[in-house]
Design an enzyme around this catalytic site. Structure first.
Site, PDB file in Angstrom:
ATOM      1  N   PRO A   2       0.817  -1.208   0.000  1.00 43.19           N
ATOM      2  CA  PRO A   2       0.000   0.000   0.000  1.00 43.19           C
ATOM      3  C   PRO A   2       0.854   1.264   0.000  1.00 43.19           C
ATOM      4  O   PRO A   2       1.817   1.367   0.755  1.00 43.19           O
ATOM      5  CB  PRO A   2      -0.821  -0.137   1.284  1.00 43.19           C
ATOM      6  CG  PRO A   2      -0.869  -1.597   1.539  1.00 43.19           C
ATOM      7  CD  PRO A   2       0.463  -2.125   1.086  1.00 43.19           C
ATOM      8  N   GLU A   3       0.480   2.205  -0.843  1.00 43.11           N
ATOM      9  CA  GLU A   3       1.198   3.475  -0.929  1.00 43.11           C
ATOM     10  C   GLU A   3       0.485   4.522  -0.089  1.00 43.11           C
ATOM     11  O   GLU A   3      -0.540   4.244   0.544  1.00 43.11           O
ATOM     12  CB  GLU A   3       1.335   3.877  -2.394  1.00 43.11           C
ATOM     13  CG  GLU A   3       2.043   2.792  -3.195  1.00 43.11           C
ATOM     14  CD  GLU A   3       2.277   3.145  -4.664  1.00 43.11           C
ATOM     15  OE1 GLU A   3       2.314   4.344  -5.006  1.00 43.11           O
ATOM     16  OE2 GLU A   3       2.427   2.218  -5.473  1.00 43.11           O
ATOM     17  N   LYS A  50       4.182   5.611   4.505  1.00 44.55           N
ATOM     18  CA  LYS A  50       3.603   4.283   4.366  1.00 44.55           C
ATOM     19  C   LYS A  50       3.372   3.602   5.712  1.00 44.55           C
ATOM     20  O   LYS A  50       3.074   2.408   5.754  1.00 44.55           O
ATOM     21  CB  LYS A  50       4.523   3.405   3.502  1.00 44.55           C
ATOM     22  CG  LYS A  50       4.687   3.898   2.069  1.00 44.55           C
ATOM     23  CD  LYS A  50       5.596   2.974   1.277  1.00 44.55           C
ATOM     24  CE  LYS A  50       5.787   3.473  -0.144  1.00 44.55           C
ATOM     25  NZ  LYS A  50       6.675   2.584  -0.935  1.00 44.55           N
ATOM     26  N   ARG A 303      12.679  -2.518  -8.861  1.00 43.97           N
ATOM     27  CA  ARG A 303      11.241  -2.474  -9.060  1.00 43.97           C
ATOM     28  C   ARG A 303      10.909  -2.512 -10.548  1.00 43.97           C
ATOM     29  O   ARG A 303      11.624  -1.941 -11.373  1.00 43.97           O
ATOM     30  CB  ARG A 303      10.649  -1.187  -8.461  1.00 43.97           C
ATOM     31  CG  ARG A 303      10.923  -0.991  -6.996  1.00 43.97           C
ATOM     32  CD  ARG A 303      10.368  -2.112  -6.137  1.00 43.97           C
ATOM     33  NE  ARG A 303       8.941  -2.262  -6.282  1.00 43.97           N
ATOM     34  CZ  ARG A 303       8.035  -1.651  -5.520  1.00 43.97           C
ATOM     35  NH1 ARG A 303       8.425  -0.835  -4.561  1.00 43.97           N
ATOM     36  NH2 ARG A 303       6.750  -1.860  -5.686  1.00 43.97           N
TER      37      ARG A 303
END
Length: 326
Positions: A2-3, A50, A303
C-alpha cells in the site's frame, strides 16, 4: 505494498475508534503479543508516509480527541472532502505479479519496516506488506482459490474488538512498539507540510529519476504505482538522470506527484478505483507499445517499471535508450 493514499484511507478507518477501549483481541502476529492490547484505550491514530501509528493508553487514562475531531483533523491535513467508505487496498489495480516480484515485494517490506523492537512505548507502528490492508467491522474474504485450489480467507495479523461492539482487522503487516511516530511531514507527499524545495533538490541528483522518486527520505508515501504514473504524466523516461532535466521538467514532475497522489486518495474515499495509464499495461493511452524493465540501485531494491519510448524519450549522456533489465 500500500502506498501513501491507501495508508491514509486506513487511518481514516481507524479514526472513529479513537477514544474507545479494546475489549477483546486476536490475530496471528508472532512479533507482537496481541494480549498486551487488551483493556487499553486507543488514544490517537496517525499516518506518516507508508506507516500507520496507533497510540494506546491505560483505559483510565485521558481519552484524547473525540473520533469526530480526529477525522476532521486528518481530512484537513490530507485535503479529503468526503468520509471514508467502501473497501480497502489497491482499488482497481490488477495483481498479475510473478513469484519473483512477490519475493522482492516481501523483501522490500522487510527493509522499510523496523528490524528490531525500539524499546517500550505506547505507539504501535504498523507497516504493511504487499497486500496489507485494514478493514473496519468486516473481515476479508477469499476472492479466488489459492494455488492448491483452497478457498481460504486471509488470516488477520491483528483483530481489535472494542467495547462499542465495532472492530478493526489488520492484514499482512508488521507491528512494533515505539515511543513516538517517526515522522517528517516535510517529506510526506500528502502532507500540507510537504517541502517542494527539498524534494526538488533531491530530484536534481545525477541518479536515474526513478530511483530518487522511491527514496522515502524525500518522497514518503510514494510507491511503484505512483512512480510509473507520474513519470508518464510528466513525459520523463524513468532512467533519465535528474541532473540532465530542465528545472521546468522537474517542477512539472512535482506537480504531477502531488496532484496524482491527492486525486488517488480522493477517489479512494469516494469508493472509486484507480485506472492507471501505464502501470501493468501493454499500451499507453495513445496506443503506443509500452516497455517494461526492472530498475534499481546496484545495492538496493529493484522495481518493475513501465514506460512509453515515444511519450517518454530517453535523455541520457551519449544518447540511446537503455536496454531493459529483465
Amino acid at each position: 505494498m500500500p502506498e501513501g493514499p491507501s495508508v491514509r484511507k486506513f487511518q481514516l478507518l481507524t479514526s472513529p475508534f479513537v477514544g474507545q477501549v479494546v475489549a477483546k483481541v486476536g490475530g496471528s502476529s508472532r512479533k507482537l503479543s496481541v494480549n498486551d492490547l487488551n483493556a487499553l484505550r486507543l488514544q490517537d491514530s496517525q499516518v506518516h508516509g507508508k506507516n500507520l501509528y496507533l497510540a494506546f493508553v491505560a483505559a483510565e487514562g485521558p481519552a484524547g480527541p473525540t473520533a469526530e475531531e480526529t477525522v476532521l483533523q486528518r481530512e484537513a491535513a490530507c485535503g479529503a472532502h468526503c468520509p471514508a467508505q467502501g473497501q480497502q487496498g489497491q482499488d482497481g489495480i490488477p495483481h498479475p505479479y510473478s513469484q519473483d516480484e512477490e519475493l522482492q515485494e516481501a523483501q522490500h517490506s522487510r527493509s522499510e519496516a523496523p528490524e528490531a523492537a525500539e524499546g517500550q512505548g505506547n505507539w504501535l507502528r504498523i507497516h504493511f506488506g504487499m497486500f496489507g490492508s485494514v478493514r473496519a467491522n468486516e473481515f476479508s474474504r477469499a476472492s479466488r482459490a489459492n494455488k492448491r485450489g483452497d478457498w481460504k480467507d486471509p488470516v488477520p495479523r491483528l483483530v481489535l474488538h472494542f467495547e462499542s461492539g465495532g472492530f478493526l482487522v489488520f492484514y499482512n503487516c508488521r507491528m512494533l512498539w515505539c515511543s513516538s511516530p517517526r515522522a517528517d511531514p516535510a517529506s510526506d507527499i500528502l502532507s500540507v507540510e510537504f517541502h517542494r524545495g527539498r524534494a526538488l533538490r533531491a530530484l536534481c541528483a545525477p541518479d536515474p529519476i526513478c530511483y530518487t522518486l522511491l527514496d522515502q527520505r524525500y518522497f514518503s508515501g510514494l510507491g511503484n504505482i505512483i512512480k510509473n504514473e507520474i513519470l508518464y504524466l510528466a513525459r520523463i523516461h524513468p532512467l533519465t538522470p535528474g541532473s540532465l532535466l530542465a528545472l521546468s521538467d522537474l517542477e512539472r514532475l512535482l506537480d504531477c506527484t502531488v496532484q496524482f497522489s491527492s486525486e488517488w486518495l480522493h477517489n479512494k474515499l469516494r469508493g472509486q478505483g484507480l485506472h492507471p495509464q501505464v502501470y501493468q499495461k501493454e499500451q499507453c493511452p495513445l496506443g503506443h507499445p509500452l516497455m517494461k524493465g526492472t530498475f534499481g540501485p546496484t545495492d538496493g531494491f529493484k522495481r518493475l517499471t513501465w514506460w512509453c519510448p515515444q511519450c517518454q524519450p530517453a535523455v541520457l549522456p551519449g544518447g540511446g535508450d537503455p536496454s531493459p533489465v529483465t
